[in-house]
Design a protein around this motif. Sequence first.
Motif, PDB file in Angstrom:
ATOM      1  N   LYS A   1       1.035  -1.038  -0.239  1.00 13.25           N
ATOM      2  CA  LYS A   1       0.091  -0.071  -0.087  1.00 13.25           C
ATOM      3  C   LYS A   1       1.249   1.337   0.467  1.00 13.25           C
ATOM      4  O   LYS A   1       1.670   1.857   0.394  1.00 13.25           O
ATOM      5  N   VAL A   2       1.325   2.225  -1.058  1.00 15.99           N
ATOM      6  CA  VAL A   2       1.901   3.180  -1.677  1.00 15.99           C
ATOM      7  C   VAL A   2       1.152   4.746  -1.223  1.00 15.99           C
ATOM      8  O   VAL A   2      -0.357   4.370  -1.902  1.00 15.99           O
ATOM      9  N   ARG A   3       1.382   4.881   0.103  1.00 16.86           N
ATOM     10  CA  ARG A   3       1.067   6.730  -0.384  1.00 16.86           C
ATOM     11  C   ARG A   3       1.688   7.766  -0.325  1.00 16.86           C
ATOM     12  O   ARG A   3       3.222   7.847   0.417  1.00 16.86           O
ATOM     13  N   GLY A   4       1.272   8.768  -0.762  1.00 19.32           N
ATOM     14  CA  GLY A   4       2.781   9.653  -1.085  1.00 19.32           C
ATOM     15  C   GLY A   4       1.869  10.831   0.801  1.00 19.32           C
ATOM     16  O   GLY A   4       1.239  11.302   0.217  1.00 19.32           O
ATOM     17  N   ILE A   5       3.151  11.457   0.994  1.00 17.57           N
ATOM     18  CA  ILE A   5       2.254  12.036   2.070  1.00 17.57           C
ATOM     19  C   ILE A   5       3.626  13.268   1.639  1.00 17.57           C
ATOM     20  O   ILE A   5       4.709  12.917   1.682  1.00 17.57           O
ATOM     21  N   ALA A   6       2.343  14.594   2.481  1.00  9.82           N
ATOM     22  CA  ALA A   6       3.609  15.987   2.013  1.00  9.82           C
ATOM     23  C   ALA A   6       3.896  16.413   2.933  1.00  9.82           C
ATOM     24  O   ALA A   6       3.494  16.033   4.360  1.00  9.82           O
ATOM     25  N   GLU A   7       4.421  16.930   3.206  1.00  6.77           N
ATOM     26  CA  GLU A   7       5.078  17.535   4.284  1.00  6.77           C
ATOM     27  C   GLU A   7       4.536  18.386   5.720  1.00  6.77           C
ATOM     28  O   GLU A   7       4.660  18.048   7.154  1.00  6.77           O
ATOM     29  N   ASN A   8       2.835  18.709   5.662  1.00 10.47           N
ATOM     30  CA  ASN A   8       2.356  18.685   6.595  1.00 10.47           C
ATOM     31  C   ASN A   8       1.442  17.829   6.889  1.00 10.47           C
ATOM     32  O   ASN A   8       0.479  18.454   7.732  1.00 10.47           O
ATOM     33  N   GLY A   9       1.616  16.573   6.350  1.00  9.23           N
ATOM     34  CA  GLY A   9       0.726  15.370   6.762  1.00  9.23           C
ATOM     35  C   GLY A   9       0.149  14.751   5.735  1.00  9.23           C
ATOM     36  O   GLY A   9      -0.792  14.000   6.140  1.00  9.23           O
ATOM     37  N   ASP A  10      -0.601  15.825   4.806  1.00  8.93           N
ATOM     38  CA  ASP A  10      -1.393  15.507   3.686  1.00  8.93           C
ATOM     39  C   ASP A  10      -1.398  14.078   3.216  1.00  8.93           C
ATOM     40  O   ASP A  10       0.047  14.321   2.774  1.00  8.93           O
ATOM     41  N   GLN A  11      -2.413  12.990   3.005  1.00  6.02           N
ATOM     42  CA  GLN A  11      -2.303  12.479   2.235  1.00  6.02           C
ATOM     43  C   GLN A  11      -2.962  12.508   0.214  1.00  6.02           C
ATOM     44  O   GLN A  11      -3.402  13.330   0.353  1.00  6.02           O
ATOM     45  N   VAL A  12      -1.784  12.457  -0.514  1.00  6.47           N
ATOM     46  CA  VAL A  12      -2.016  13.459  -1.362  1.00  6.47           C
ATOM     47  C   VAL A  12      -1.840  12.586  -2.671  1.00  6.47           C
ATOM     48  O   VAL A  12      -2.424  12.729  -3.965  1.00  6.47           O
ATOM     49  N   ASP A  13      -2.056  10.988  -2.266  1.00  6.69           N
ATOM     50  CA  ASP A  13      -1.658   9.596  -3.635  1.00  6.69           C
ATOM     51  C   ASP A  13      -1.490   8.512  -2.929  1.00  6.69           C
ATOM     52  O   ASP A  13      -0.768   8.198  -1.487  1.00  6.69           O
ATOM     53  N   HIS A  14      -2.763   7.641  -3.363  1.00 11.80           N
ATOM     54  CA  HIS A  14      -2.336   5.827  -2.394  1.00 11.80           C
ATOM     55  C   HIS A  14      -3.008   5.019  -3.550  1.00 11.80           C
ATOM     56  O   HIS A  14      -3.413   5.682  -4.380  1.00 11.80           O
ATOM     57  N   PHE A  15      -2.056   4.224  -3.515  1.00 14.47           N
ATOM     58  CA  PHE A  15      -2.877   2.845  -4.153  1.00 14.47           C
ATOM     59  C   PHE A  15      -1.848   1.955  -4.072  1.00 14.47           C
ATOM     60  O   PHE A  15      -1.283   1.954  -2.301  1.00 14.47           O
ATOM     61  N   THR A  16      -2.737   0.654  -4.484  1.00 13.98           N
ATOM     62  CA  THR A  16      -2.002  -0.456  -4.279  1.00 13.98           C
ATOM     63  C   THR A  16      -1.343  -1.663  -5.085  1.00 13.98           C
ATOM     64  O   THR A  16      -2.024  -1.594  -6.528  1.00 13.98           O
ATOM     65  N   VAL A  17      -0.035  -2.005  -4.753  1.00 15.81           N
ATOM     66  CA  VAL A  17       0.276  -3.334  -5.576  1.00 15.81           C
ATOM     67  C   VAL A  17       0.108  -4.695  -5.004  1.00 15.81           C
ATOM     68  O   VAL A  17       0.259  -4.971  -4.053  1.00 15.81           O
ATOM     69  N   ALA A  18      -0.750  -5.402  -5.382  1.00 22.25           N
ATOM     70  CA  ALA A  18      -1.219  -6.887  -4.993  1.00 22.25           C
ATOM     71  C   ALA A  18      -0.493  -8.064  -6.127  1.00 22.25           C
ATOM     72  O   ALA A  18      -0.229  -8.033  -7.431  1.00 22.25           O
ATOM     73  N   ARG A  19      -0.438  -9.123  -5.296  1.00 19.67           N
ATOM     74  CA  ARG A  19       0.252 -10.526  -6.248  1.00 19.67           C
ATOM     75  C   ARG A  19      -0.127 -11.096  -5.493  1.00 19.67           C
ATOM     76  O   ARG A  19      -0.152 -11.047  -4.029  1.00 19.67           O
ATOM     77  N   ARG A  20       0.117 -12.699  -6.103  1.00 20.77           N
ATOM     78  CA  ARG A  20      -0.184 -13.467  -4.792  1.00 20.77           C
ATOM     79  C   ARG A  20       0.517 -14.177  -4.414  1.00 20.77           C
ATOM     80  O   ARG A  20       2.100 -14.292  -4.977  1.00 20.77           O
TER      81      ARG A  20
END
Length: 519
Positions: free
Chosen positions: A498-517
């Motif tokens: 689970k990948v998240r882009g976190i801004a300097e002020n703590g805000d989340q600016v992006d999130h996505f998931t990479v999944a694999r068996r």
Amino acid sequence: MGVPERLAARMSMAEQHEYLRARFSRRTMIRGGAVTLGAVAGGAFVPGATAQAAVPSGSPGTETVGGAHVAPFGRHLAYGTDPRTEMTVSWQVPVAVKKPFIRIGAHPWDLSRRIDAEVRTLFTPAGVGASGNHTQYYVHAKLTHLRPGRTYYYGVGHQGFDPAAPHLLGTLGTFTTAPAHKEPFTFTAFGDEGVSYHALANNSLLLGQNPAFHLHAGDIAYGDPTGQGRTDDTGFDSRVWDQFLAQTESVAKSVPWMPAYGNHDMEAWYSPNGYGGEEARWTLPDNGPDKKNLPGVYSFVYGNTAVISLDANDISFEIPANLGISGGTQTTWLEAQLKKYRAAHDVDFIVVFFHHCAYCTSTSHASEGGVRQEWVPLFEKYTVDLVINGHNHQYERTDVIKGDKVTKKLPIGGTAYPETDGVVYVTAGAAGRSLYAFSAPLSYEGNEHDVESVASFVNVKGGKQNETVAWSRVRYLDYSFLRVDVTPAPKGRLATLKVRGIAENGDQVDHFTVARRAK
């Protein structure tokens, strides 16, 4: 077995530690944690081999001052080849000291284990950059035979400065080795840090994520602000590294700080490949293809995730100072690593990080054609799960890509399946240096502005080549870093990044998931 009570009553804590050190040999098990530790890495840093241009005859000697008046600073950790059992603790001292060492134990009151450390002296003469004669003393202690998944306490010192002394216990640090088996964990990443308020703020927020380790995708301190890897680069100041290591110590003293090398890390005065200074400052896993020319190329496995650090200076058409330095051995090694990890029964994910961007639409550097030519086909062949870059001072994330084309749109909150879809690329180069720009509108979580295409360019042999791309999905222009939460799964079930882009002020600016068996 501790100090007998009749003696302990008359001894200070430091004296008790010395008693235990003298009584038990270096091969003795520390009873409190049932730990055995290996010897310090041998050998000294030899400037003549890697820093000849910066070490003229008549370089400073090794005069020392009283050790009690010198405090270590700039502690930073790095894994060895096996993060479950190996860790290197590194630090700096402002002047030469005698007999540097590390103390380590399972508890802060149990630091009887004392291990000698290695000093690497880096001398930069007046005339090379902005300062006068400047000597830096980097100290390294390589620890082996540690216990997996165990937290250790450590203190660094030298003759006259013993971290086990009661008044110095506040200088102790901790680290935790990688677990023996698959467990959930978090890691963080960014590139292009330098020394600044924004870098310091990002580090503070990063520490709060409690990462198992941190990936630095190159352009570390900016001692060389020009970044062309040439001896005529202007503005070089080796003292910037002193500031940088002091700035990052709050995180790097407890979180392994794993760098790749960027163009600003080629400090040409120190060796033909520009990495003599880096070799003095860092001790990284030694399993790469060419430690002489590519000291920043290595790999390690943490839990179910393999991590590969590459040196894109070797294949950069844009900044060619080290172009072709490996003679192709890095790409050959990369494929062997990808093949090995993809076949390994205990590795689900492969994360690759390096400096120059495979895919980015920044108006400054944009994309590197050498990466697309040499490495992208391998990323696709072995279905790499995530590629992290720096170089461009912003946050940008692609859709899922294969063959330079979008195979699947990946909106914010979406899921990618590398086994069938392709590869996701993230530029996380906004750690602290001045920001760049985009030609297209910003588009990030809470402020989405999708566009069908973006005008950009790619650096190819001979110059820039314009291109219009459809893969730029998220564009954010402020200071930020990447957080990745890794969750294993039983065999046959979906493990996730689970990948998240976190801004300097703590805000989340992006999130996505990479999944694999899971295997």
